[in-house]
Write a protein that holds these residues in place. Structure first.
Motif: not given
Ligand SMILES: Cc1ncc(COP(=O)(O)O)c(C=O)c1O
Length: 441
Positions: A48-51, A53-61, A241-244, A271-274
């Motif tokens: 995932g290290n090429g990701a 972009a910020y991405g959606p606030v709620a997290g990726s689909g 650092r990831i939570g849901v 959240p961090a994209a990778p």
């Protein structure tokens, strides 16, 4: 407002000092899972290290869908639109408290950050005792009384936090307690925040059966229960650092979602994209990760029970640990002896003595919202698995982890320390060390 840095980190610092001085230490203070990253998760993160972009606030689909599937497999069908991801469940919980407003009812004892966060957002937490063996869930009748009382004094109480399974006690509240708390919450119109970050770490008995069944308040009051979880404990990925959050599919949930996304967008953006990419994979629960978590919970259970036995033999009482990597022994039965031998009458004096004299790091009940006179303490058992990745892998792979020399040595040392504590000649009390800034887990 100022919130002091928590005691867990302080104990860690103090133990590091002792190590540097050549003192033998017993690291039982810090609540990290103490296990290595599964290789497949390393690969996922790299992929995932090429990701960037910020991405959606709620997290990726993909992540929200995977998390929805995770809950669905636990009997809680979930619409991905009700899921919000963030950089750890801790900031998500903070945002929730901020968004819900009013004061919050919190179990005593409970994880240190609930009360600290509640104060940070300007609240006055309403602490409600739990019953032995029902850790993390306020006693339903006491919750009812405390909230009613606070409201009669003109306060607004809008939420209650529960933790199933529990940190600091390592116990799992039973269905009846959770059901009754959900009932009280409905009667008093409280939102339930259910922290289920230890859900996958229920211990396993000799026959291979789970030692507890986790019941979420979402089973009993689905319209008002928000669940939080993450990968910090089951996969030992705290540093990623990831939570849901799983919001209720209700009017309450929709209201909260708007507010939470506003807070998230102004604080962490997304959240961090990778990490999200790797987390999406983890939440699909492929066989190799399920196997890894199974081994982890076997190890946690075996070591936690062995440590509990040592405390019990020393004269303390301990509620049987059934999940996670904690226990919460109580030295009340030997209060008189501790007072006569050491002049110790409070929890912080006892844990201070253990640290100073024996290099044993544990946290007093006062850190978890209980009275300082309580002689209870939280013991985290996961740092006994070893201080190198090699040893931690060996602990995970071992048929009998208690036979590994470094784990055996820790258990023997603990037996020696508690034996000496309760049989020594009288001595002056050594004060607890000054708190050093540290987070508590
Ligand atoms: C009960 C509980 N909730 C939440 C957390 C923090 O989780 P995260 O790493 O997802 O922020 C911890 C970590 O110690 C915990 O013990």
């Amino acid at each position: 407002m100022t919130v002091t840095v928590s005691a867990t980190l302080a104990v860690n610092e103090a133990l590091n000092d002792k190590r540097r001085q050549g003192v033998r230490v017993l690291p039982l203070g810090f609540g990290e899972a103490g296990l290595p990253v599964h290789p497949v998760m390393r690969d996922q993160l790299t992929a995932g290290n090429g990701a960037n972009a910020y991405g959606p606030v709620a997290g990726s689909g993909a992540l929200r869908e995977a998390a929805a599937g995770y809950w669905g497999r636990r009997g809680l069908p979930t619409d991905p639109d009700t899921v919000i991801a963030g950089p750890g469940s801790k900031p998500l919980l903070y945002s929730l408290l901020l968004e819900i407003g009013g004061d919050t009812a919190i179990a005593a004892p409970s994880w240190v950050s609930y009360a600290a966060q509640s104060r940070l957002v300007g609240q006055r937490p309403v602490m409600v005792p739990t019953a032995t063996g029902q850790g993390g869930v306020p006693q339903p009748d006491l919750l009812h009384a405390a909230v009613t009382d606070a409201r009669e004094q003109g306060r607004t109480v809008n939420a209650v936090v529960v933790t199933v399974p529990d940190n600091p006690t390592g116990t799992v509240a039973d269905a009846e307690t959770v059901r009754r708390v959900a009932e009280v919450a409905r009667e008093l119109d409280l939102i339930i925040i259910s922290d289920e970050i230890y859900r996958d770490l229920v211990h396993v008995d000799a026959r291979g059966d789970d030692r507890a069944v986790v019941h979420s308040p979402a089973e009993y009051a689905p319209e008002r229960t928000v669940i939080s979880t993450g990968l910090s404990k089951n996969l030992a990925l705290g540093g990623w650092r990831i939570g849901v959050l799983r919001l209720p599919d209700s009017e309450i949930g929709r209201r909260l979602r708007g507010g939470l996304l506003g807070v998230a967008s102004e604080i962490w953006s997304s959240p961090a994209a990778p990490v999200q990419q790797a987390a999406a994979y983890a939440f699909t629960e492929p066989a190799e990760l399920r196997d890894h978590i199974d081994r982890s919970r076997r190890l946690h259970g075996t070591v936690a029970r062995a440590v509990a036995d040592v405390f019990t033999r020393s004269g303390a009482t301990v509620a049987d640990p059934r999940a996670a990597f904690y226990l919460y022994p109580d030295f009340e039965p030997v209060r008189e002896r501790l007072s006569a031998l050491h002049g110790v009458t409070t929890g912080p004096e006892l844990t201070g003595l253990l640290l100073e004299r024996y290099g044993m790091g544990v946290l007093p009940a006062a850190e978890f919202g209980e009275s300082s006179t309580a002689l209870r303490m939280r013991v985290a058992t996961s740092l006994l698995y070893g201080d190198s990745e090699e040893r931690r892998y060996a602990a995970l792979a071992a048929g009998d982890p208690l036979a590994l020399p470094w784990i055996r040595a820790h258990l023997d040392r603990l037996t020696e320390v508690l034996g000496s504590l309760l049989s020594e000649a009288p001595s002056a009390v050594i004060p607890a060390p000054k708190a050093v800034a540290q987070p508590v887990h």
